[in-house]
Write an enzyme that holds these catalytic residues in place. Structure first.
Site, PDB file in Angstrom:
ATOM      1  N   SER A 153       0.819  -1.193  -0.149  1.00 32.05           N
ATOM      2  CA  SER A 153       0.135  -0.107   0.333  1.00 32.05           C
ATOM      3  C   SER A 153       1.085   0.769   0.373  1.00 32.05           C
ATOM      4  O   SER A 153       2.608   1.280  -0.692  1.00 32.05           O
ATOM      5  CB  SER A 153      -0.920   0.249   0.901  1.00 32.05           C
ATOM      6  OG  SER A 153      -1.670   0.977   1.209  1.00 32.05           O
ATOM      7  N   ASN A 154       0.752   1.892   0.701  1.00 29.02           N
ATOM      8  CA  ASN A 154       1.045   4.033   0.705  1.00 29.02           C
ATOM      9  C   ASN A 154       0.853   4.537   1.667  1.00 29.02           C
ATOM     10  O   ASN A 154      -0.070   3.940   2.222  1.00 29.02           O
ATOM     11  CB  ASN A 154       1.510   4.193  -1.192  1.00 29.02           C
ATOM     12  CG  ASN A 154      -0.164   4.720  -0.744  1.00 29.02           C
ATOM     13  OD1 ASN A 154      -1.179   5.528  -0.444  1.00 29.02           O
ATOM     14  ND2 ASN A 154      -1.076   4.035  -2.426  1.00 29.02           N
TER      15      ASN A 154
END
Ligand code: PMT
Length: 214
Positions: free
Chosen positions: A21-22
């Protein structure tokens, strides 16, 4: 006007318990949805996993992966006059997510990657001439050059570029600073301010572009 906003990160599964993810917190997208609602628009918010409550009066569609987000955007696309893509969508995803938890004893996994769906590229052919599309460009260098490239390549009317290399703005901060590029037009700047302030200003500019297309 009907406004569709995307916000937050996407998660791409590695196995049933792990994902890539980020750092997106969703704050920019949620601020945009709140600003559009305050300006009197009907708002739908497609959100990746975040720890925020939806703004009052906004219809929330929760998604997890880039594929989910694409499906939700496609479903709501005919409804919207303005699309604002503030979500940080994955560019890459594991090609073969494991069906069972990867075991530590098996050693570091070798992950084969494939492109995640590019939402703006996928919907561009279905864009109506009356619709306004605004993207965001998250950059750590060559902000203006990259923003102009994305504006052109993603067939956008507007792109809001932010520097995501700093801790006092951009990702996971209450504040942001935006350089806003308009197709065939000037660059306008929103100086460092709370995301609610940036969002209200950007929405007011987008309203004017949408009004011209009517
Ligand atoms: O959520 P916050 O913590 O408040 O942080 C806000 C933010 C930094 C995430 C936000 O301001 C922002 O910059 N959002 C865009 C992040 C991003 O994915 O930028 P990009 O330059 O990689 O993508 C360009 C555009 O293409 C974006 O509008 C993006 O939504 C879209 N995109 C990207 C990848 C993909 N697979 N499909 C897409 O449609």
């Amino acid at each position: 006007m009907n406004v569709l906003v995307t916000a937050g990160p996407t998660r791409e599964a590695i196995d049933p318990v792990r994902f890539v993810s980020n750092r997106s917190s969703g704050r920019m997208g949620y601020a945009l949805a709140a600003a559009a609602r305050r300006a009197g628009h009907a708002v739908r918010l497609v959100s990746g996993p975040v720890a925020l409550d939806p703004p009052p009066g906004v219809r929330l569609v929760r998604v997890v992966s880039a594929a989910d987000m694409l499906a939700a955007v496609e479903q709501n696309l005919p409804w919207c006059d303005l699309l604002v893509m503030a979500a940080a969508v994955a560019d890459w995803r594991p090609k073969h997510p494991a069906a069972h938890k990867l075991k530590k004893a098996d050693g570091p996994p070798v992950i084969e990657w494939e492109p995640a769906p590019d939402i703006l590229a996928a919907i561009a052919p279905r864009k109506k001439s009356s619709q306004v599309f605004c993207g965001f460009a998250a950059e750590t260098r060559a902000l203006a050059r990259e923003a102009k490239r994305k504006l052109r390549e993603k067939h956008l009317d507007v792109i809001a570029a932010n520097d995501v290399s700093r801790s006092d703005r951009g990702f996971d901060s209450d504040r942001n600073e935006l350089a806003v590029f308009f197709a065939g037009g000037p660059v306008r700047r929103i100086p460092l301010a709370r995301k609610s302030v940036c969002a209200a200003r950007l929405i007011s500019w987008l309203e004017k572009i949408a009004a011209k297309k009517k």
